[in-house]
Design a protein around this motif. Structure first.
Motif, PDB file in Angstrom:
ATOM      1  N   ASP A  56       0.879  -1.171   0.000  1.00  0.00           N
ATOM      2  CA  ASP A  56       0.000   0.000   0.000  1.00  0.00           C
ATOM      3  C   ASP A  56       0.920   1.225   0.000  1.00  0.00           C
ATOM      4  O   ASP A  56       1.640   1.465   0.977  1.00  0.00           O
ATOM      5  N   TYR A  57       0.907   1.996  -1.077  1.00  0.00           N
ATOM      6  CA  TYR A  57       1.850   3.102  -1.260  1.00  0.00           C
ATOM      7  C   TYR A  57       1.680   4.179  -0.186  1.00  0.00           C
ATOM      8  O   TYR A  57       2.670   4.714   0.324  1.00  0.00           O
ATOM      9  N   GLY A  58       0.454   4.500   0.183  1.00  0.00           N
ATOM     10  CA  GLY A  58       0.208   5.515   1.211  1.00  0.00           C
ATOM     11  C   GLY A  58       0.830   5.126   2.540  1.00  0.00           C
ATOM     12  O   GLY A  58       1.472   5.935   3.216  1.00  0.00           O
ATOM     13  N   LYS A  59       0.649   3.856   2.903  1.00  0.00           N
ATOM     14  CA  LYS A  59       1.215   3.341   4.151  1.00  0.00           C
ATOM     15  C   LYS A  59       2.745   3.340   4.088  1.00  0.00           C
ATOM     16  O   LYS A  59       3.429   3.690   5.055  1.00  0.00           O
ATOM     17  N   TYR A  60       3.299   2.962   2.931  1.00  0.00           N
ATOM     18  CA  TYR A  60       4.747   2.931   2.717  1.00  0.00           C
ATOM     19  C   TYR A  60       5.345   4.330   2.886  1.00  0.00           C
ATOM     20  O   TYR A  60       6.354   4.508   3.566  1.00  0.00           O
ATOM     21  N   LYS A  61       4.693   5.319   2.278  1.00  0.00           N
ATOM     22  CA  LYS A  61       5.181   6.698   2.361  1.00  0.00           C
ATOM     23  C   LYS A  61       5.120   7.208   3.801  1.00  0.00           C
ATOM     24  O   LYS A  61       6.031   7.879   4.285  1.00  0.00           O
ATOM     25  N   TYR A  62       4.025   6.880   4.498  1.00  0.00           N
ATOM     26  CA  TYR A  62       3.864   7.276   5.895  1.00  0.00           C
ATOM     27  C   TYR A  62       4.989   6.689   6.756  1.00  0.00           C
ATOM     28  O   TYR A  62       5.560   7.383   7.601  1.00  0.00           O
ATOM     29  N   GLU A  63       5.325   5.417   6.541  1.00  0.00           N
ATOM     30  CA  GLU A  63       6.394   4.761   7.302  1.00  0.00           C
ATOM     31  C   GLU A  63       7.744   5.442   7.059  1.00  0.00           C
ATOM     32  O   GLU A  63       8.530   5.618   7.987  1.00  0.00           O
ATOM     33  N   LEU A  64       8.019   5.807   5.790  1.00  0.00           N
ATOM     34  CA  LEU A  64       9.278   6.493   5.474  1.00  0.00           C
ATOM     35  C   LEU A  64       9.383   7.821   6.215  1.00  0.00           C
ATOM     36  O   LEU A  64      10.428   8.144   6.790  1.00  0.00           O
ATOM     37  N   VAL A  65       8.293   8.587   6.213  1.00  0.00           N
ATOM     38  CA  VAL A  65       8.285   9.889   6.896  1.00  0.00           C
ATOM     39  C   VAL A  65       8.480   9.693   8.396  1.00  0.00           C
ATOM     40  O   VAL A  65       9.226  10.435   9.034  1.00  0.00           O
ATOM     41  N   ARG A  66       7.825   8.684   8.957  1.00  0.00           N
ATOM     42  CA  ARG A  66       7.946   8.417  10.392  1.00  0.00           C
ATOM     43  C   ARG A  66       9.373   8.030  10.778  1.00  0.00           C
ATOM     44  O   ARG A  66       9.913   8.496  11.794  1.00  0.00           O
ATOM     45  N   LYS A  67      10.007   7.195   9.960  1.00  0.00           N
ATOM     46  CA  LYS A  67      11.390   6.794  10.237  1.00  0.00           C
ATOM     47  C   LYS A  67      12.328   7.990  10.152  1.00  0.00           C
ATOM     48  O   LYS A  67      13.264   8.115  10.950  1.00  0.00           O
ATOM     49  N   GLU A  68      12.086   8.870   9.185  1.00  0.00           N
ATOM     50  CA  GLU A  68      12.909  10.063   9.025  1.00  0.00           C
ATOM     51  C   GLU A  68      12.780  10.981  10.236  1.00  0.00           C
ATOM     52  O   GLU A  68      13.774  11.511  10.739  1.00  0.00           O
ATOM     53  N   LYS A  69      11.548  11.172  10.730  1.00  0.00           N
ATOM     54  CA  LYS A  69      11.321  12.004  11.922  1.00  0.00           C
ATOM     55  C   LYS A  69      12.033  11.414  13.125  1.00  0.00           C
ATOM     56  O   LYS A  69      12.626  12.134  13.925  1.00  0.00           O
ATOM     57  N   GLU A  70      11.946  10.087  13.265  1.00  0.00           N
ATOM     58  CA  GLU A  70      12.586   9.403  14.380  1.00  0.00           C
ATOM     59  C   GLU A  70      14.095   9.597  14.341  1.00  0.00           C
ATOM     60  O   GLU A  70      14.733   9.823  15.362  1.00  0.00           O
ATOM     61  N   ALA A  71      14.676   9.518  13.150  1.00  0.00           N
ATOM     62  CA  ALA A  71      16.123   9.704  12.992  1.00  0.00           C
ATOM     63  C   ALA A  71      16.518  11.141  13.350  1.00  0.00           C
ATOM     64  O   ALA A  71      17.555  11.377  13.986  1.00  0.00           O
TER      65      ALA A  71
END
Length: 164
Positions: A56-71
């Motif tokens: 699911d592309y929307g979910k994939y994009k959300y996960e990338l943004v979340r990982k970036e914020k965490e970093a």
């Protein structure tokens, strides 16, 4: 690239639960993704053949943004605090500056100690270098010299960082 944007003839397909589905034409991979009501996303475009995954592309994009914020949250910016001294500083004033430097270093910042010369003090630059050496020696238990004493115009500076 997602769905119809993928123009490659063949792709290596990875299923929605991570299993390898093998190398197949991009149209067939697109058909499998549509049947699962998900998106076909190219995750490794430089590989031979390119690697695509059914997700699911929307979910994939959300996960990338979340990982970036965490970093970004875990990053710590190191500031350089500057302490200025003059060649004819008294011992009590020097001790006060040393205590300030200790606070800065204990907070994780780098400290730049600058020995400034004015007027006739310029003639005795080399004889005043011991002030910086004493400063560094007082802080040797918690700090190391990152940048050795260096003459920069009318001043000599040294940079200290926290010991690892």
């Amino acid at each position: 690239m997602i769905n119809e944007q993928i123009k490659d003839k063949e792709v290596r397909l990875i299923g929605e639960d991570g299993e390898q589905l093998g190398i197949m034409p991009a149209r067939e991979a697109m058909k499998i993704a549509r049947e699962a009501e998900l998106d076909l996303v190219k995750i490794a475009p430089t590989a031979k053949p390119p690697v695509c995954k059914i997700i699911d592309y929307g979910k994939y994009k959300y996960e990338l943004v979340r990982k970036e914020k965490e970093a970004r949250k875990k990053q710590k910016t190191v500031e350089i605090k500057e302490i200025r001294l003059s060649p004819n500083i008294e011992t009590n004033d020097l001790n006060t500056k040393i205590n300030a430097a200790k606070k800065f270093i204990s907070k994780g910042n780098k400290v730049k100690i600058t020995l400034r010369f004015r007027g006739r003090e310029m003639a005795h630059m080399q004889s005043s270098r011991h002030i910086l050496d004493d400063f560094a020696e007082h802080l040797s238990d918690i700090a190391t010299v990152e940048k050795a004493p260096k003459l920069e115009g009318r001043s000599i500076s040294i940079v200290l960082t926290e010991k690892k």
